[in-house]
Design a protein around this motif. Structure first.
Motif, mmCIF file in Angstrom:
data_model
loop_
_atom_site.group_PDB
_atom_site.id
_atom_site.type_symbol
_atom_site.label_atom_id
_atom_site.label_comp_id
_atom_site.label_asym_id
_atom_site.label_seq_id
_atom_site.Cartn_x
_atom_site.Cartn_y
_atom_site.Cartn_z
ATOM 1 N N LEU A 30 -44.136 -9.696 10.308
ATOM 2 C CA LEU A 30 -44.207 -9.507 8.860
ATOM 3 C C LEU A 30 -45.361 -10.260 8.224
ATOM 4 O O LEU A 30 -45.768 -9.939 7.108
ATOM 5 N N GLY A 31 -45.876 -11.265 8.870
ATOM 6 C CA GLY A 31 -46.928 -12.090 8.291
ATOM 7 C C GLY A 31 -46.396 -13.284 7.544
ATOM 8 O O GLY A 31 -46.979 -14.359 7.595
ATOM 9 N N GLY A 32 -45.278 -13.124 6.838
ATOM 10 C CA GLY A 32 -44.710 -14.237 6.098
ATOM 11 C C GLY A 32 -44.048 -13.760 4.827
ATOM 12 O O GLY A 32 -43.671 -12.597 4.678
ATOM 13 N N VAL A 33 -43.926 -14.677 3.869
ATOM 14 C CA VAL A 33 -43.230 -14.405 2.615
ATOM 15 C C VAL A 33 -44.015 -15.008 1.460
ATOM 16 O O VAL A 33 -44.591 -16.098 1.578
ATOM 17 N N HIS A 34 -44.066 -14.266 0.363
ATOM 18 C CA HIS A 34 -44.614 -14.780 -0.892
ATOM 19 C C HIS A 34 -43.448 -15.344 -1.684
ATOM 20 O O HIS A 34 -42.636 -14.596 -2.231
ATOM 21 N N LEU A 35 -43.362 -16.653 -1.762
ATOM 22 C CA LEU A 35 -42.221 -17.346 -2.362
ATOM 23 C C LEU A 35 -42.606 -17.851 -3.737
ATOM 24 O O LEU A 35 -43.421 -18.768 -3.864
ATOM 25 N N ARG A 36 -42.028 -17.262 -4.774
ATOM 26 C CA ARG A 36 -42.209 -17.748 -6.140
ATOM 27 C C ARG A 36 -41.027 -18.631 -6.479
ATOM 28 O O ARG A 36 -39.894 -18.156 -6.647
ATOM 29 N N ALA A 37 -41.274 -19.927 -6.572
ATOM 30 C CA ALA A 37 -40.204 -20.886 -6.839
ATOM 31 C C ALA A 37 -40.828 -22.188 -7.310
ATOM 32 O O ALA A 37 -41.826 -22.644 -6.743
ATOM 33 N N PRO A 38 -40.271 -22.800 -8.342
ATOM 34 C CA PRO A 38 -40.784 -24.103 -8.763
ATOM 35 C C PRO A 38 -40.350 -25.180 -7.782
ATOM 36 O O PRO A 38 -39.361 -25.006 -7.051
ATOM 37 N N PRO A 39 -41.065 -26.290 -7.732
ATOM 38 C CA PRO A 39 -40.624 -27.375 -6.847
ATOM 39 C C PRO A 39 -39.294 -27.935 -7.316
ATOM 40 O O PRO A 39 -39.030 -28.048 -8.514
ATOM 41 N N GLY A 40 -38.444 -28.238 -6.378
ATOM 42 C CA GLY A 40 -37.125 -28.754 -6.724
ATOM 43 C C GLY A 40 -36.177 -28.643 -5.552
ATOM 44 O O GLY A 40 -36.537 -28.209 -4.438
ATOM 45 N N PRO A 41 -34.911 -29.005 -5.766
ATOM 46 C CA PRO A 41 -33.939 -29.012 -4.654
ATOM 47 C C PRO A 41 -33.633 -27.627 -4.109
ATOM 48 O O PRO A 41 -33.324 -27.492 -2.930
ATOM 49 N N VAL A 42 -33.710 -26.573 -4.952
ATOM 50 C CA VAL A 42 -33.405 -25.224 -4.464
ATOM 51 C C VAL A 42 -34.455 -24.788 -3.438
ATOM 52 O O VAL A 42 -34.121 -24.286 -2.358
ATOM 53 N N ARG A 43 -35.716 -24.968 -3.775
ATOM 54 C CA ARG A 43 -36.767 -24.582 -2.830
ATOM 55 C C ARG A 43 -36.728 -25.448 -1.581
ATOM 56 O O ARG A 43 -36.913 -24.944 -0.463
ATOM 57 N N ASP A 44 -36.493 -26.741 -1.738
ATOM 58 C CA ASP A 44 -36.426 -27.622 -0.566
ATOM 59 C C ASP A 44 -35.277 -27.225 0.354
ATOM 60 O O ASP A 44 -35.428 -27.247 1.592
ATOM 61 N N TYR A 45 -34.142 -26.845 -0.238
ATOM 62 C CA TYR A 45 -33.002 -26.452 0.595
ATOM 63 C C TYR A 45 -33.309 -25.157 1.350
ATOM 64 O O TYR A 45 -32.971 -25.018 2.530
ATOM 65 N N TRP A 46 -33.956 -24.201 0.657
ATOM 66 C CA TRP A 46 -34.282 -22.948 1.330
ATOM 67 C C TRP A 46 -35.278 -23.169 2.461
ATOM 68 O O TRP A 46 -35.143 -22.575 3.545
ATOM 69 N N LEU A 47 -36.280 -24.007 2.257
ATOM 70 C CA LEU A 47 -37.227 -24.310 3.334
ATOM 71 C C LEU A 47 -36.530 -24.993 4.499
ATOM 72 O O LEU A 47 -36.879 -24.758 5.671
ATOM 73 N N THR B 96 -37.253 -18.218 -9.046
ATOM 74 C CA THR B 96 -37.529 -18.963 -10.277
ATOM 75 C C THR B 96 -36.296 -19.092 -11.156
ATOM 76 O O THR B 96 -36.201 -20.028 -11.954
ATOM 77 N N THR B 97 -35.370 -18.151 -11.061
ATOM 78 C CA THR B 97 -34.179 -18.193 -11.915
ATOM 79 C C THR B 97 -32.967 -18.806 -11.231
ATOM 80 O O THR B 97 -31.906 -18.906 -11.847
ATOM 81 N N LEU B 98 -33.091 -19.207 -9.978
ATOM 82 C CA LEU B 98 -31.961 -19.776 -9.250
ATOM 83 C C LEU B 98 -31.844 -21.263 -9.521
ATOM 84 O O LEU B 98 -32.838 -21.996 -9.468
ATOM 85 N N GLY B 99 -30.638 -21.693 -9.804
ATOM 86 C CA GLY B 99 -30.350 -23.110 -9.974
ATOM 87 C C GLY B 99 -29.575 -23.646 -8.795
ATOM 88 O O GLY B 99 -29.172 -22.907 -7.880
#
Length: 606
Positions: free
Chosen positions: A49-66, A189-192
């Motif tokens: 697939l090459g990868g993913v374009h991830l639109r997300a602000p820095p924070g715990p949600v993005r860190d948890y997903w990574l 971006t809208t996930l808390g």
């Protein structure tokens, strides 16, 4: 793996294929569902697939997903490519210490080569320089990086799976060439933190799906449906459709199925096609065919009834697509289509080179006596491969003094190249005439104040020209001061005739002044296009229109971007003609408020 990802469908259910696609496509178990599926798909078929374009602000949600991606991929850690990484560190080059020690060029592996076969994060993808984007695209396309610099020539394997983290605003995004090569797109971006759900997948689910991936089949009707959806949404790149097919097959493999079903197609649509929509699908129904003249039948009862045909797969998918369209997509597509050109500089101004100030963007061989900052490391790298030959040459000459350990010559000197952003001036040219003047001025005031709020970050200036009666007036000179702008806008008059030509002449003077000062300028004309005052001050609609178009053609030759916003209650061709004469963009916003104007202006300037 929990049964939740199958949306309540059981593989042994006989009616699994009869579930309406609209239900499958629109009902998800939780907002976190697509995030879990994206992490599992990256771990299963990331290199394809090459990868993913991830639109997300820095924070715990993005860190948890990574962290979930790291767990499912069984990778000890995820390497991160910073936005300001030097080209030599990204691609590799000469190992300075080893070269000086051995007296010959010794290659050093770059970060792309070190990450071969791994998941890697591209931090702040919306701010990556063009040369970095180019090298990442080459690695995604070929899986190999070719190096020919500093006296070495080598090829390095660089088959990576890229996670492009995008922290930009609505108007900022990663380069289109890069996102086109990333098969998945995920917007968090809208996930808390309260939207984060339980773990849907384990590492063993990915390992169990790997052997059966090649045996998963997909029907021709599903392939045709995905291709039709891509065309309906205005997606012109075939990469998105190919990625959707791969995602649909991988989704079936993760569910331990051997055939792609509607649920898998719907998931591929959400993760691959919908985020790249450029237009709304055309759902206008064709006119019904006229009844054919049939010969008289003596007995109508002998004619068997015609069974009702189910809707084609493309239409059912398209119906589900309309239910999936995000809120406000129509307005986003309208403003996106009005962009004058694609540029990585955004609204912060064009870039220009400077000798000593700005952001370092590379090195070049030059004469330090003419100014500039010497790059010590690049100079040493250029001189290192030649040290053995220079010592030998100096030892063979008896007239030379004791040979030095390190010999640097004028051709080795490298200077640092800097780039500095110019300031940007946004000029509002507001039609203050007529009965609707008060409404238009209120919109302009609000848009100016909203733009000023971003000036401290984007280094923008704003100015305001109002035209009414027989003349145009610069009411607000270029400024960043919010207090000064509010004072100038408070007593803005309205009413009278429309001297369009005078306003465009004054705009041209402002553009010429800004160009001499090295400022990047864009101007926004808010008008209904009804000019009725000529250049000599006489009130004549025909002469006023001709003078306005003549002034517009002269202004079009200036180095400034134009945007014409038609504020008429019923848009007429005259404002479109003005935009064409200015070689600018045209947007019809008869009921635009300050926030809509601000979004349209920022979208058209990127």
């Amino acid at each position: 793996m929990n049964p939740a990802p199958t949306s309540g469908l059981n593989a042994s259910s006989p009616n699994c294929s009869k579930i309406p696609l609209k239900m499958v496509a629109t009902e998800t178990d939780s907002p976190w569902a697509d995030a879990e599926w994206t992490a599992a798909l990256l771990s299963l078929i990331g290199p394809e697939l090459g990868g993913v374009h991830l639109r997300a602000p820095p924070g715990p949600v993005r860190d948890y997903w990574l962290d979930r991606v790291r767990q499912l991929s069984a990778q000890p850690y995820l390497r991160k490519i910073p936005a300001n990484i030097p080209e030599g560190r990204l691609l590799g080059g000469i190992d300075l210490g080893a070269t000086l020690q051995h007296g010959k060029p010794v290659a050093e592996t770059g970060m792309l080569g070190e990450c071969n076969g791994k998941l890697v994060i591209a931090a702040m993808a919306e701010r990556l320089p063009r040369n970095t984007v180019h090298h990442l695209c080459t690695a995604l396309d070929d899986g190999v990086i070719a190096i020919a610099r500093d006296g070495i020539e080598a090829k390095t394997s660089a088959r990576i799976t890229l996670i492009a983290t995008d922290e930009g605003t609505e108007e900022e995004s990663a380069h289109a060439a890069l996102t086109d090569r990333l098969g998945l797109a995920l917007d968090m971006t809208t996930l808390g933190i309260h939207d984060v759900d339980d773990e849907w997948f384990k590492r063993r689910d990915v390992e169990r799906a790997q052997p059966g991936l090649d045996s998963v089949s997909i029907h021709d009707e599903h392939l045709s449906a995905l291709a039709s959806l891509s065309l309906s949404l205005g997606i012109d790149s075939p990469r998105s459709t190919l990625a959707a097919v791969k995602v649909a097959r991988a989704s079936a493999a993760l569910r331990q199925h051997h055939t792609v079903e509607e649920e898998d197609v719907a998931r591929a649509f959400r993760l691959c096609l919908l985020p790249r929509a450029r237009q709304l699908p055309d759902m206008t129904e064709p006119p019904p065919p006229e009844p054919e003249n049939e010969p008289d039948q003596t007995d109508e009862a002998d004619t068997p009834p015609v069974a009702e045909q189910p809707p084609p797969e493309e239409e059912r998918l398209l119906e589900a697509a309309l239910a999936q369209l995000p809120e406000g997509l129509l307005e986003q597509l309208q403003t996106r289509a009005a962009r004058l050109r694609q540029s990585s500089t955004g609204s912060a101004g064009a870039q220009h080179r400077h000798q000593n100030r700005g952001r370092p963007t590379g090195v070049f061989r030059g004469d330090y006596r003419r100014g500039g900052r010497v790059n010590i490391l690049a100079t040493l790298r250029a001189a290192a491969p030649w040290q053995l030959f220079r010592r030998r040459e100096q030892s063979e000459n008896p007239n030379q003094e004791m040979p030095r350990q390190l010999q640097i010559r004028r051709d080795d000197i490298h200077l640092t190249r800097f780039q500095q952003r110019r300031e940007t001036l946004t000029l509002f040219v507001v039609d203050a005439s007529g009965s609707a003047a008060l409404q238009r001025l209120a919109e302009a005031k609000g848009a100016v104040e909203l733009l000023l709020a971003d000036c401290y970050v984007r280094r923008d200036q704003v100015a305001l020209i109002a035209f009414r009666d027989e003349a145009a007036e610069l009411l607000l000179p270029p400024t960043r001061s919010l207090v000064r702008a509010k004072k100038a806008l408070a007593a803005l008059p309205g009413g009278g005739a429309t001297p369009m030509a005078a306003a465009l002449d004054l705009t041209r003077e402002m553009v010429e002044r800004a160009s001499k000062q090295g400022t990047t300028m864009q101007y926004v004309v808010l008008t209904d296009g009804a000019a009725n005052v000529a250049r000599d001050g006489t009130r004549n609609r025909e002469a006023g229109t001709q003078d306005a178009l003549t002034a517009a053609r002269v202004l079009a030759a200036s180095p400034a971007n134009a945007l014409v916003i038609d504020t008429a209650q019923r848009p007429q061709p005259r404002a479109q003609e003005l935009a064409d004469a200015l070689h600018g963009a045209y947007i019809a916003l008869p009921k635009a408020d300050a926030h809509t104007l601000n979004r349209a202006i920022r979208a058209a300037s990127t």
